[in-house]
Design a protein around this motif. Structure first.
Motif, PDB file in Angstrom:
ATOM      1  N   GLN A 191      13.039 -22.879   6.062  1.00 49.07           N
ATOM      2  CA  GLN A 191      13.685 -23.860   4.919  1.00 49.07           C
ATOM      3  C   GLN A 191      12.926 -24.742   4.071  1.00 49.07           C
ATOM      4  O   GLN A 191      13.258 -24.583   2.936  1.00 49.07           O
ATOM      5  CB  GLN A 191      14.640 -24.803   5.856  1.00 49.07           C
ATOM      6  N   VAL A 192      12.066 -25.237   4.427  1.00 44.67           N
ATOM      7  CA  VAL A 192      11.413 -26.142   3.358  1.00 44.67           C
ATOM      8  C   VAL A 192      10.930 -25.267   2.230  1.00 44.67           C
ATOM      9  O   VAL A 192      10.792 -25.527   1.119  1.00 44.67           O
ATOM     10  CB  VAL A 192      10.133 -27.099   4.230  1.00 44.67           C
ATOM     11  N   LYS A 193      10.315 -24.172   2.745  1.00 39.62           N
ATOM     12  CA  LYS A 193       9.458 -23.224   1.869  1.00 39.62           C
ATOM     13  C   LYS A 193      10.457 -22.845   0.822  1.00 39.62           C
ATOM     14  O   LYS A 193      10.121 -22.588  -0.617  1.00 39.62           O
ATOM     15  CB  LYS A 193       8.675 -22.294   2.315  1.00 39.62           C
ATOM     16  N   ARG A 194      11.622 -22.403   1.335  1.00 39.53           N
ATOM     17  CA  ARG A 194      12.603 -21.673   0.707  1.00 39.53           C
ATOM     18  C   ARG A 194      13.434 -22.735  -0.364  1.00 39.53           C
ATOM     19  O   ARG A 194      13.833 -22.531  -1.678  1.00 39.53           O
ATOM     20  CB  ARG A 194      13.752 -21.001   1.183  1.00 39.53           C
ATOM     21  N   MET A 195      13.561 -24.021   0.087  1.00 39.69           N
ATOM     22  CA  MET A 195      13.963 -25.222  -0.909  1.00 39.69           C
ATOM     23  C   MET A 195      13.099 -25.680  -2.078  1.00 39.69           C
ATOM     24  O   MET A 195      13.551 -25.434  -3.194  1.00 39.69           O
ATOM     25  CB  MET A 195      14.421 -26.361  -0.133  1.00 39.69           C
ATOM     26  N   VAL A 196      11.756 -25.565  -1.795  1.00 43.08           N
ATOM     27  CA  VAL A 196      10.827 -25.999  -2.714  1.00 43.08           C
ATOM     28  C   VAL A 196      10.700 -24.615  -3.743  1.00 43.08           C
ATOM     29  O   VAL A 196      10.872 -24.778  -4.870  1.00 43.08           O
ATOM     30  CB  VAL A 196       9.484 -26.340  -2.236  1.00 43.08           C
ATOM     31  N   GLN A 197      10.947 -23.225  -3.087  1.00 45.95           N
ATOM     32  CA  GLN A 197      10.830 -22.277  -3.898  1.00 45.95           C
ATOM     33  C   GLN A 197      12.207 -22.261  -5.020  1.00 45.95           C
ATOM     34  O   GLN A 197      12.088 -21.708  -5.916  1.00 45.95           O
ATOM     35  CB  GLN A 197      10.755 -21.000  -3.112  1.00 45.95           C
ATOM     36  N   ALA A 198      13.082 -22.666  -4.467  1.00 44.89           N
ATOM     37  CA  ALA A 198      14.569 -22.754  -5.319  1.00 44.89           C
ATOM     38  C   ALA A 198      14.484 -23.525  -6.569  1.00 44.89           C
ATOM     39  O   ALA A 198      15.339 -23.366  -7.444  1.00 44.89           O
ATOM     40  CB  ALA A 198      15.773 -23.291  -4.457  1.00 44.89           C
ATOM     41  N   VAL A 199      13.423 -24.415  -6.365  1.00 45.47           N
ATOM     42  CA  VAL A 199      13.158 -25.669  -7.651  1.00 45.47           C
ATOM     43  C   VAL A 199      11.980 -24.763  -8.356  1.00 45.47           C
ATOM     44  O   VAL A 199      11.529 -25.509  -9.322  1.00 45.47           O
ATOM     45  CB  VAL A 199      13.274 -27.011  -7.288  1.00 45.47           C
ATOM     46  N   GLY A 200      11.528 -23.926  -8.146  1.00 45.93           N
ATOM     47  CA  GLY A 200      10.554 -23.348  -8.900  1.00 45.93           C
ATOM     48  C   GLY A 200       8.889 -23.635  -8.723  1.00 45.93           C
ATOM     49  O   GLY A 200       7.938 -23.230  -9.543  1.00 45.93           O
ATOM     50  N   LYS A 201       8.751 -24.161  -7.373  1.00 42.69           N
ATOM     51  CA  LYS A 201       7.353 -24.400  -6.848  1.00 42.69           C
ATOM     52  C   LYS A 201       7.271 -23.649  -5.712  1.00 42.69           C
ATOM     53  O   LYS A 201       7.991 -22.753  -4.985  1.00 42.69           O
ATOM     54  CB  LYS A 201       7.078 -25.672  -6.777  1.00 42.69           C
ATOM     55  N   GLU A 202       5.999 -23.669  -5.140  1.00 43.04           N
ATOM     56  CA  GLU A 202       5.608 -22.926  -3.970  1.00 43.04           C
ATOM     57  C   GLU A 202       4.913 -24.132  -2.886  1.00 43.04           C
ATOM     58  O   GLU A 202       3.934 -24.671  -3.294  1.00 43.04           O
ATOM     59  CB  GLU A 202       4.634 -22.063  -4.333  1.00 43.04           C
ATOM     60  N   VAL A 203       5.248 -23.998  -1.683  1.00 40.89           N
ATOM     61  CA  VAL A 203       4.529 -24.719  -0.614  1.00 40.89           C
ATOM     62  C   VAL A 203       3.355 -24.174  -0.357  1.00 40.89           C
ATOM     63  O   VAL A 203       3.217 -22.751  -0.008  1.00 40.89           O
ATOM     64  CB  VAL A 203       5.293 -25.012   0.690  1.00 40.89           C
ATOM     65  N   THR A 204       2.160 -24.835  -0.334  1.00 40.23           N
ATOM     66  CA  THR A 204       0.757 -24.286  -0.111  1.00 40.23           C
ATOM     67  C   THR A 204       0.339 -24.768   1.220  1.00 40.23           C
ATOM     68  O   THR A 204      -0.614 -24.269   1.890  1.00 40.23           O
ATOM     69  CB  THR A 204      -0.265 -24.599  -0.944  1.00 40.23           C
ATOM     70  N   TYR A 205       0.866 -25.912   1.873  1.00 42.80           N
ATOM     71  CA  TYR A 205       0.675 -26.532   2.963  1.00 42.80           C
ATOM     72  C   TYR A 205       1.691 -27.036   3.536  1.00 42.80           C
ATOM     73  O   TYR A 205       2.402 -27.874   2.912  1.00 42.80           O
ATOM     74  CB  TYR A 205      -0.643 -27.600   3.116  1.00 42.80           C
ATOM     75  N   LEU A 206       1.855 -26.906   4.905  1.00 39.65           N
ATOM     76  CA  LEU A 206       3.305 -27.581   5.545  1.00 39.65           C
ATOM     77  C   LEU A 206       2.955 -28.165   7.022  1.00 39.65           C
ATOM     78  O   LEU A 206       2.323 -27.523   7.587  1.00 39.65           O
ATOM     79  CB  LEU A 206       4.306 -26.605   5.579  1.00 39.65           C
ATOM     80  N   LYS A 207       3.272 -29.516   7.236  1.00 42.18           N
ATOM     81  CA  LYS A 207       3.266 -30.059   8.556  1.00 42.18           C
ATOM     82  C   LYS A 207       4.387 -30.837   9.003  1.00 42.18           C
ATOM     83  O   LYS A 207       4.748 -31.881   8.035  1.00 42.18           O
ATOM     84  CB  LYS A 207       1.596 -30.951   8.398  1.00 42.18           C
ATOM     85  N   ARG A 208       4.863 -30.759  10.265  1.00 41.44           N
ATOM     86  CA  ARG A 208       5.988 -31.734  10.397  1.00 41.44           C
ATOM     87  C   ARG A 208       5.518 -32.757  11.103  1.00 41.44           C
ATOM     88  O   ARG A 208       4.531 -32.872  12.050  1.00 41.44           O
ATOM     89  CB  ARG A 208       6.881 -30.787  11.307  1.00 41.44           C
ATOM     90  N   ILE A 209       5.906 -33.906  10.566  1.00 45.83           N
ATOM     91  CA  ILE A 209       5.510 -35.219  11.029  1.00 45.83           C
ATOM     92  C   ILE A 209       6.335 -36.148  11.967  1.00 45.83           C
ATOM     93  O   ILE A 209       5.873 -37.167  12.535  1.00 45.83           O
ATOM     94  CB  ILE A 209       5.068 -36.109   9.708  1.00 45.83           C
ATOM     95  N   ARG A 210       7.591 -35.699  12.003  1.00 39.17           N
ATOM     96  CA  ARG A 210       8.536 -36.713  12.701  1.00 39.17           C
ATOM     97  C   ARG A 210       9.754 -35.741  13.092  1.00 39.17           C
ATOM     98  O   ARG A 210      10.423 -34.941  12.385  1.00 39.17           O
ATOM     99  CB  ARG A 210       9.077 -37.665  11.808  1.00 39.17           C
ATOM    100  N   MET A 211      10.279 -35.968  14.283  1.00 39.06           N
ATOM    101  CA  MET A 211      11.648 -35.584  14.831  1.00 39.06           C
ATOM    102  C   MET A 211      12.562 -36.533  15.334  1.00 39.06           C
ATOM    103  O   MET A 211      12.063 -37.481  16.299  1.00 39.06           O
ATOM    104  CB  MET A 211      11.393 -34.467  15.925  1.00 39.06           C
ATOM    105  N   GLY A 212      13.398 -36.946  14.814  1.00 42.69           N
ATOM    106  CA  GLY A 212      14.250 -38.110  15.147  1.00 42.69           C
ATOM    107  C   GLY A 212      13.316 -39.371  14.732  1.00 42.69           C
ATOM    108  O   GLY A 212      12.841 -39.557  13.936  1.00 42.69           O
ATOM    109  N   GLY A 213      13.253 -40.236  15.894  1.00 42.03           N
ATOM    110  CA  GLY A 213      12.470 -41.244  15.753  1.00 42.03           C
ATOM    111  C   GLY A 213      10.994 -41.384  16.342  1.00 42.03           C
ATOM    112  O   GLY A 213      10.309 -42.210  16.088  1.00 42.03           O
TER     113      GLY A 213
END
Length: 240
Positions: A191-213
């Motif tokens: 999802q993150v990669k596809r959302m960024v792609q939808a506004v014409g950019k590209e994710v080159t690195y991705l890290k999840r930093i939080r879930m809930g609290g």
């Protein structure tokens, strides 16, 4: 609970193996040797000892893992290393599984448990538990992108995304790159990669930093895990 199930749950062996241990007289309950695998024990009150070692019953286990890139979010795979391969013999259990998934090349916070009810609550679209990501992007994110994410994007394949909070941390106009954080309330594929792609950019690195609290423990090296505290379990189920 049957004595053989009690011991198998605590990873002293399979049901078949612990039956043999019981018949050999290796198990006592409240100071008395018990040789019947059908013997009923109260996991909250009875004192069970296996081969001289007191057994403390624990039904559910919860771990925070700092997932490295190159490892898949699965319990078993014929080709790739899985997040469960990162567990040592002391903590590994056959019933553990990752809550949700991170892409193979995505790093960061992953909860590992054997509590199916908790996993369902965290992943249920109706509960909208937040997942926050840090990403590096090829392309310059803009205030217009923030507004687009807030409204809810349509990504490739015509899928509609719920409104998401985009925060632009830095923009490098010379290199035309950005650093962002993104808060989602759902978990579509890539999802993150596809959302960024939808506004014409590209994710080159991705890290999840939080879930809930619950936030990623930055003291954990990639591939390391630790047990969650009771306070952290409460934080985990907080929606924001």
């Amino acid at each position: 609970m049957r004595l053989d199930k009690y011991l198998a749950d605590m990873d002293f062996g399979s049901r078949k193996e612990v039956k043999q241990f019981i018949k050999k007289g290796l198990v006592s309950v409240n100071g008395t040797v018990v040789k019947s695998d059908k013997f009923q024990v109260n996991e909250n009150e009875d004192n069970v000892v296996f081969d001289g070692e007191p057994v403390v019953y624990q039904k559910y286990f919860y771990y925070l893992l700092n997932k490295p890139a190159g490892v898949i979010s699965a319990t078993i795979d014929d080709y790739d290393e899985t997040v469960m391969d990162l567990f040592d013999d002391e903590d590994y259990r056959d019933d553990l599984f990752p809550v949700g998934r991170l892409d193979k090349d995505t790093e960061g916070l992953l909860v590992i448990t054997n509590d199916g009810a908790l996993a369902h609550r965290l992943l249920s679209p109706k509960r909208h538990v937040e997942k926050e990501y840090y990403a590096q992007v090829a392309g310059m994110m803009t205030p217009a992108d923030v507004v687009a994410f807030e409204k809810g994007l349509t990504i490739d394949g015509g899928e509609e995304c719920l409104p998401a909070k985009l925060m632009i941390d830095t923009v490098n106009e010379v290199e035309e790159t950005s650093e962002i954080r993104l808060i989602l309330h759902e978990g579509k594929f890539h999802q993150v990669k596809r959302m960024v792609q939808a506004v014409g950019k590209e994710v080159t690195y991705l890290k999840r930093i939080r879930m809930g609290g619950l936030s990623l423990d930055e003291t954990l090296d990639y591939g390391e895990h630790r047990g969650l505290t009771e306070a952290e379990l409460v934080l985990l189920e907080q929606k924001s």
